[in-house]
Scaffold this active site. Structure first.
Site, PDB file in Angstrom:
ATOM      1  CG  HIS A  45      -3.931  -1.560  -1.438  1.00 19.53           C
ATOM      2  ND1 HIS A  45      -5.034  -2.354  -1.678  1.00 19.53           N
ATOM      3  CD2 HIS A  45      -4.276  -0.752  -0.404  1.00 19.53           C
ATOM      4  CE1 HIS A  45      -6.004  -2.039  -0.833  1.00 19.53           C
ATOM      5  NE2 HIS A  45      -5.570  -1.051  -0.044  1.00 19.53           N
TER       6      HIS A  45
ATOM      7  CG  MET B  95      -8.423   6.993   2.751  1.00 22.14           C
ATOM      8  SD  MET B  95      -7.590   7.017   4.354  1.00 22.14           S
ATOM      9  CE  MET B  95      -6.641   5.492   4.256  1.00 22.14           C
TER      10      MET B  95
ATOM     11  CG  HIS C  90      -9.212  -0.016  -0.013  1.00 28.67           C
ATOM     12  ND1 HIS C  90      -8.585  -0.174   1.212  1.00 28.67           N
ATOM     13  CD2 HIS C  90     -10.554  -0.079   0.253  1.00 28.67           C
ATOM     14  CE1 HIS C  90      -9.501  -0.310   2.160  1.00 28.67           C
ATOM     15  NE2 HIS C  90     -10.701  -0.243   1.607  1.00 28.67           N
TER      16      HIS C  90
ATOM     17  CG  MET D 166     -11.483  -3.093   5.454  1.00 21.53           C
ATOM     18  SD  MET D 166      -9.941  -2.708   4.579  1.00 21.53           S
ATOM     19  CE  MET D 166      -9.046  -1.733   5.792  1.00 21.53           C
TER      20      MET D 166
ATOM     21  CG  MET E 231     -11.274   3.064   2.634  1.00 23.22           C
ATOM     22  SD  MET E 231      -9.700   3.011   3.490  1.00 23.22           S
ATOM     23  CE  MET E 231      -8.605   3.106   2.079  1.00 23.22           C
TER      24      MET E 231
ATOM     25  CB  SER F 126      -0.900   0.011   1.237  1.00 24.42           C
ATOM     26  OG  SER F 126      -1.430   1.306   1.410  1.00 24.42           O
TER      27      SER F 126
ATOM     28  CG  ASP G 281      -5.136   2.432   1.059  1.00 23.30           C
ATOM     29  OD1 ASP G 281      -6.042   1.592   1.013  1.00 23.30           O
ATOM     30  OD2 ASP G 281      -3.977   2.170   1.442  1.00 23.30           O
TER      31      ASP G 281
ATOM     32  CG  ASP H 288      -6.009  -2.935   3.359  1.00 21.76           C
ATOM     33  OD1 ASP H 288      -4.901  -2.699   3.872  1.00 21.76           O
ATOM     34  OD2 ASP H 288      -6.659  -2.083   2.714  1.00 21.76           O
TER      35      ASP H 288
END
Ligand SMILES: O=C(CO)[C@H](O)[C@H](O)COP(=O)(O)O
Ligand SMILES: [Fe+2]
Length: 220
Positions: A32, A36, A65, A136, A67, A9, A34, A174
């Protein structure tokens, strides 16, 4: 034996030197990313323009991913940007089956994530719509947290359901994945492992990736 995948990540990478940071993990299976939005989780990282740019320079496929709230609206754009897989949160999608189909239609693998407290049973009927289920193993929002063992039974139940129905989807975990925790997640049935701090926090990221594969029981 199933190939175990290590997806570092970049949440734990140096955001000012992302291109060089991507080169450090060239021996991994995917990167990966993320995303957010400071609403679904209390943290803000990066969005579509930066993901599009990472897609242009990354030697590895992108495992995005999300979020973010209102995943139904935003997730397809990440598939259109060329991400190999796009994972939305079940808690943030109004129509998860429709969304998974849209992601696949746009050429991405469709992933759905569950927070640690979200049960998987309500989603049993839609597992066939997914390429990946992300369980998660920390509360989403921040890197560097400790692996939550309380998520292991959910991984096991998901693996049993997938095996029982002979479905092709894989289980990703993760959060808090280290040389110490990875085998517990692998034994429970996960085959795709996201690792932020344990890879980017190491002086030698390639060696950290090899060590994770070996700790999970993967032959070199
Ligand atoms: O989705 C995430 C946090 O919400 C990250 O992917 C995850 O935390 C990775 O970081 P670490 O390996 O340091 O726990
Ligand atoms: Fe993540």
């Amino acid at each position: 034996m199933t190939h175990l995948r290590i997806n570092p990540s970049i949440l734990a990478a140096d955001f000012v030197n992302l291109e060089a940071e991507l080169q450090r993990i060239a021996s991994a299976d995917a990167v990966h990313v993320d995303v957010m939005d400071n609403h679904f989780v209390p943290n803000l990282t990066l969005g579509l323009p930066i993901v599009q740019r990472i897609q242009q320079v990354s030697p590895l496929p992108l495992d995005v991913h999300l979020m973010i709230e209102d995943a139904d609206r935003w997730a397809p754009q990440y598939a259109e940007a060329g991400a190999a897989s796009v994972t939305f949160h079940a808690e943030a999608a109004a129509a998860p089956v429709k969304l998974a189909r849209e992601l696949r239609d746009a050429g991405a693998k469709a992933g759905m994530a569950l927070r640690p407290a979200t049960p998987m049973e309500p989603y049993l009927d839609m597992l066939g719509e997914l390429d990946m289920l992300l369980v998660m193993t920390v509360e989403p929002g921040f890197g560097g947290q400790s692996f939550l063992d309380l998520t292991l039974p959910k991984i096991r139940r998901a693996a049993d359901a997938i095996r029982g129905a002979a479905l092709p989807l894989v289980i990703q975990v993760d959060g808090g994945i280290t040389e110490e925790t990875i085998l517990r997640a692998a034994d429970a049935g996960a085959t795709v492992f996201v690792a932020g701090s344990s890879v980017y926090g190491a002086d030698d990221a390639a060696a950290a990736i090899t060590a994770l594969r070996s700790a999970a029981g993967q032959d070199a």
